[in-house]
Motif scaffolding. Sequence first.
Motif, mmCIF file in Angstrom:
data_model
loop_
_atom_site.group_PDB
_atom_site.id
_atom_site.type_symbol
_atom_site.label_atom_id
_atom_site.label_comp_id
_atom_site.label_asym_id
_atom_site.label_seq_id
_atom_site.Cartn_x
_atom_site.Cartn_y
_atom_site.Cartn_z
ATOM 1 N N TYR A 119 0.831 -1.156 -0.102
ATOM 2 C CA TYR A 119 -0.073 -0.020 -0.105
ATOM 3 C C TYR A 119 0.771 1.250 0.093
ATOM 4 C CZ TYR A 119 -3.450 3.328 1.336
ATOM 5 O OH TYR A 119 -4.633 4.309 1.522
ATOM 6 N N TYR A 120 0.731 2.205 -0.749
ATOM 7 C CA TYR A 120 1.270 3.459 -0.823
ATOM 8 C C TYR A 120 1.644 4.035 0.335
ATOM 9 C CZ TYR A 120 3.036 8.216 -1.840
ATOM 10 O OH TYR A 120 3.638 9.308 -1.766
ATOM 11 N N ALA A 121 1.108 4.278 1.538
ATOM 12 C CA ALA A 121 1.536 4.621 2.525
ATOM 13 C C ALA A 121 2.317 3.722 3.449
ATOM 14 C CB ALA A 121 0.373 4.999 3.610
ATOM 15 N N THR A 122 2.085 2.540 3.413
ATOM 16 C CA THR A 122 2.927 1.485 4.066
ATOM 17 C C THR A 122 4.368 1.592 3.257
ATOM 18 O OG1 THR A 122 1.091 -0.143 4.169
ATOM 19 C CG2 THR A 122 3.379 -0.930 4.368
ATOM 20 N N TRP A 123 4.565 1.824 2.030
ATOM 21 C CA TRP A 123 5.963 1.688 1.508
ATOM 22 C C TRP A 123 6.624 3.088 1.947
ATOM 23 C CZ3 TRP A 123 9.327 -1.231 -1.074
ATOM 24 C CH2 TRP A 123 10.286 -0.505 -1.601
ATOM 25 N N GLN A 124 5.875 4.065 1.892
ATOM 26 C CA GLN A 124 6.364 5.530 2.391
ATOM 27 C C GLN A 124 6.892 5.269 3.783
ATOM 28 O OE1 GLN A 124 6.673 7.948 0.211
ATOM 29 N NE2 GLN A 124 6.269 6.479 -1.307
ATOM 30 N N HIS A 125 5.977 4.563 4.739
ATOM 31 C CA HIS A 125 6.653 4.697 6.062
ATOM 32 C C HIS A 125 7.772 4.007 6.275
ATOM 33 C CE1 HIS A 125 5.867 4.888 10.206
ATOM 34 N NE2 HIS A 125 6.187 3.608 10.544
ATOM 35 N N TRP A 126 7.949 2.614 5.741
ATOM 36 C CA TRP A 126 9.014 1.746 5.903
ATOM 37 C C TRP A 126 10.248 1.856 5.171
ATOM 38 C CZ3 TRP A 126 4.023 0.109 7.891
ATOM 39 C CH2 TRP A 126 4.070 -0.279 9.218
ATOM 40 N N LYS A 127 10.179 2.356 3.947
ATOM 41 C CA LYS A 127 11.179 2.475 3.121
ATOM 42 C C LYS A 127 12.353 2.989 3.604
ATOM 43 C CE LYS A 127 10.470 6.475 0.207
ATOM 44 N NZ LYS A 127 11.724 6.977 0.224
ATOM 45 N N ALA B 26 9.928 -5.329 3.139
ATOM 46 C CA ALA B 26 8.795 -6.094 3.704
ATOM 47 C C ALA B 26 9.263 -6.757 4.725
ATOM 48 C CB ALA B 26 8.593 -7.414 2.521
ATOM 49 N N ASN B 27 10.606 -7.070 4.960
ATOM 50 C CA ASN B 27 11.127 -7.811 6.383
ATOM 51 C C ASN B 27 11.105 -6.778 7.217
ATOM 52 O OD1 ASN B 27 12.093 -10.228 5.678
ATOM 53 N ND2 ASN B 27 13.772 -9.608 4.548
ATOM 54 N N ARG B 28 11.054 -5.384 6.851
ATOM 55 C CA ARG B 28 10.918 -4.348 7.999
ATOM 56 C C ARG B 28 9.458 -4.209 8.636
ATOM 57 N NH1 ARG B 28 13.519 1.081 6.799
ATOM 58 N NH2 ARG B 28 13.414 1.468 8.677
ATOM 59 N N VAL B 29 8.441 -4.320 7.309
ATOM 60 C CA VAL B 29 6.956 -4.413 7.771
ATOM 61 C C VAL B 29 6.750 -5.487 8.801
ATOM 62 C CG1 VAL B 29 4.843 -4.284 6.821
ATOM 63 C CG2 VAL B 29 6.691 -2.903 5.637
ATOM 64 N N ALA B 30 7.215 -6.776 8.318
ATOM 65 C CA ALA B 30 6.692 -8.090 8.981
ATOM 66 C C ALA B 30 7.321 -8.092 10.378
ATOM 67 C CB ALA B 30 7.207 -9.086 8.103
ATOM 68 N N VAL C 181 4.856 -5.299 12.342
ATOM 69 C CA VAL C 181 3.400 -5.462 12.187
ATOM 70 C C VAL C 181 2.869 -6.955 12.079
ATOM 71 C CG1 VAL C 181 2.520 -3.229 11.542
ATOM 72 C CG2 VAL C 181 2.756 -4.896 9.869
ATOM 73 N N GLY C 182 3.948 -7.915 11.453
ATOM 74 C CA GLY C 182 3.788 -9.290 11.308
ATOM 75 C C GLY C 182 3.204 -9.552 9.834
ATOM 76 N N PHE C 183 3.466 -10.797 9.468
ATOM 77 C CA PHE C 183 3.130 -11.423 7.775
ATOM 78 C C PHE C 183 1.685 -10.978 7.722
ATOM 79 C CE2 PHE C 183 7.166 -13.333 9.097
ATOM 80 C CZ PHE C 183 8.047 -13.189 7.993
ATOM 81 N N SER C 184 0.941 -11.259 8.447
ATOM 82 C CA SER C 184 -0.560 -10.917 8.204
ATOM 83 C C SER C 184 -0.862 -9.687 7.606
ATOM 84 C CB SER C 184 -1.423 -11.101 9.455
ATOM 85 O OG SER C 184 -0.957 -9.972 10.305
#
Length: 110
Positions: free
Chosen positions: A63-71, A91-95, A98-101
Amino acid sequence: MRRLVLAAILAGSLLAAPAAEARMPQNWKLWVKMGRCEQPGKGAFGVYWSHKGPTYQGGLGFYYATWQHWKLPWYPSNAGYATWRQQMRVANRVAADVGFSAWSCWARIR
């Protein structure tokens, strides 16, 4: 002398960055499975890594905001322009946070 030492340190860190980017990201096999579910295509590993949106981007469907937050600051502003390695690192940072879900395909691939 201080400038010379600082320049040497900076040059060393700049040379190390490409080497780090070349290594396979952690969980890369999982991200390939996730990408084949999220954005199947004809790119590396059968994933459409260059998907540019508008709502979901890249091969892992950020999601655009997710990428902006964790990149990382030097990564492109759209995941579709990032390399597959960069996408997997984000993706590893997001997981980790907040988890893989966070991915709808997680239930299908695990």
